[in-house]
Design an enzyme around this catalytic site. Sequence first.
Site, mmCIF file in Angstrom:
data_model
loop_
_atom_site.group_PDB
_atom_site.id
_atom_site.type_symbol
_atom_site.label_atom_id
_atom_site.label_comp_id
_atom_site.label_asym_id
_atom_site.label_seq_id
_atom_site.Cartn_x
_atom_site.Cartn_y
_atom_site.Cartn_z
ATOM 1 N N ASP A 80 0.844 -1.203 0.000
ATOM 2 C CA ASP A 80 0.000 0.000 0.000
ATOM 3 C C ASP A 80 0.881 1.256 0.000
ATOM 4 O O ASP A 80 1.013 1.935 1.006
ATOM 5 C CB ASP A 80 -0.880 -0.063 1.266
ATOM 6 C CG ASP A 80 -1.822 1.116 1.416
ATOM 7 O OD1 ASP A 80 -2.128 1.782 0.412
ATOM 8 O OD2 ASP A 80 -2.248 1.370 2.559
ATOM 9 N N LYS A 100 0.616 3.717 -2.475
ATOM 10 C CA LYS A 100 -0.154 4.847 -3.020
ATOM 11 C C LYS A 100 0.692 5.748 -3.916
ATOM 12 O O LYS A 100 0.796 6.961 -3.687
ATOM 13 C CB LYS A 100 -0.755 5.690 -1.882
ATOM 14 C CG LYS A 100 -1.689 4.934 -0.958
ATOM 15 C CD LYS A 100 -2.324 5.875 0.068
ATOM 16 C CE LYS A 100 -3.334 5.214 0.971
ATOM 17 N NZ LYS A 100 -2.767 4.276 1.965
ATOM 18 N N ASP A 102 2.706 10.310 -9.069
ATOM 19 C CA ASP A 102 3.786 11.136 -9.635
ATOM 20 C C ASP A 102 3.560 11.160 -11.146
ATOM 21 O O ASP A 102 2.511 10.693 -11.611
ATOM 22 C CB ASP A 102 5.147 10.518 -9.243
ATOM 23 C CG ASP A 102 6.265 11.563 -9.179
ATOM 24 O OD1 ASP A 102 6.368 12.379 -10.127
ATOM 25 O OD2 ASP A 102 7.040 11.565 -8.203
ATOM 26 N N THR A 162 -10.163 8.959 2.872
ATOM 27 C CA THR A 162 -11.313 9.122 3.780
ATOM 28 C C THR A 162 -11.038 10.167 4.851
ATOM 29 O O THR A 162 -11.930 10.544 5.593
ATOM 30 C CB THR A 162 -11.696 7.787 4.445
ATOM 31 O OG1 THR A 162 -10.512 7.172 4.918
ATOM 32 C CG2 THR A 162 -12.396 6.877 3.470
HETATM 33 O O1 C5P Z 1 -6.153 0.020 12.396
HETATM 34 P P1 C5P Z 1 -7.143 0.218 11.292
HETATM 35 O O2 C5P Z 1 -8.065 -0.964 11.079
HETATM 36 O O3 C5P Z 1 -7.872 1.538 11.402
HETATM 37 O O4 C5P Z 1 -6.218 0.297 9.992
HETATM 38 C C1 C5P Z 1 -6.757 0.562 8.734
HETATM 39 C C2 C5P Z 1 -5.657 0.567 7.712
HETATM 40 O O5 C5P Z 1 -6.213 0.978 6.487
HETATM 41 C C3 C5P Z 1 -4.495 1.513 8.001
HETATM 42 O O6 C5P Z 1 -3.328 0.913 7.455
HETATM 43 C C4 C5P Z 1 -4.861 2.759 7.243
HETATM 44 O O7 C5P Z 1 -3.740 3.484 6.817
HETATM 45 C C5 C5P Z 1 -5.586 2.177 6.041
HETATM 46 N N1 C5P Z 1 -6.531 3.068 5.395
HETATM 47 C C6 C5P Z 1 -7.634 3.614 6.030
HETATM 48 N N2 C5P Z 1 -8.486 4.439 5.354
HETATM 49 C C7 C5P Z 1 -8.246 4.708 4.076
HETATM 50 C C8 C5P Z 1 -7.157 4.156 3.416
HETATM 51 C C9 C5P Z 1 -6.311 3.331 4.114
HETATM 52 O O8 C5P Z 1 -7.859 3.371 7.209
HETATM 53 N N3 C5P Z 1 -9.085 5.449 3.401
#
Ligand code: C5P
Length: 236
Positions: free
Chosen positions: A59, A61, A64, A123
């Site tokens: 992940d 992302k 560029d 988000t």
């Molecule tokens: O600990 P948690 O379940 O909140 O982790 C969610 C994971 O998903 C983290 O690695 C976070 O960076 C990622 N993420 C997110 N919301 C997004 C994109 C990625 O929570 N929109």
Amino acid sequence: MPNRILVALDTTDTDQATALATSLDGLVGGVKLGLEFVSANGPGGVRAVTGTGQPLFLDLKFHDIPNTVAAAVRSVVPLQPTILNVHASGGMAMMEAARDAAQETARAHGIPVPLVIAVTVLTSLDDADLAAVGQRNPAEGQAVRLAELAKDAGLDGVVCSPKEILAIRKACGPDFKLVVPGIRPLWSVTGDQKRFSSPASAIKDGADYLVIGRPITAADDPAEAAERIAEELKGL
Ligand code: C5P
């Protein structure tokens, strides 16, 4: 893949990430390593964690110019991620360059082609944040628009919030992969996630994979937490 759970190993500590991956082997569908881990530990750290042979969602992302993103994709494909991602807002040519680089590099190495998916709208951004950067569309409409662009660029799917699953599924069809973070089992603490869904409701809405971090990694017994979530998903 035993199930659709991708566990987010958000740490800078290779030993901790490796220990978690090992203890969850066979209980989750794969591991997710992102900017925090890879910035600290590089490709060697990734190889250490995926030594268990678990599927990897890398992940990073990428965002560029197309030439640079293609080069970055060529650099990470030998790590054999099952999924890697770029920002859809990098545009059509950038996404096409990422897809082509993934396909060409995988073929050259004789390894499976990773799914290349796109991040739509982070988000963490609300409509006011989007307006501040000149983006007048509300977040959900913008997420659908970027998902359609990703599909047109030949990408395999998107990362989306649980609240966007139905709209993106409707716009992009049944084969487009939806990878969904912001998941909280009803029995876990929500932490800083504000727009979350339970694992079962996200799968019922049409998620293909669930990205779950702290409900598993911060549990007293991560393996037990993963098993409990997997149990809730059985038969869905
Ligand atoms: O600990 P948690 O379940 O909140 O982790 C969610 C994971 O998903 C983290 O690695 C976070 O960076 C990622 N993420 C997110 N919301 C997004 C994109 C990625 O929570 N929109």
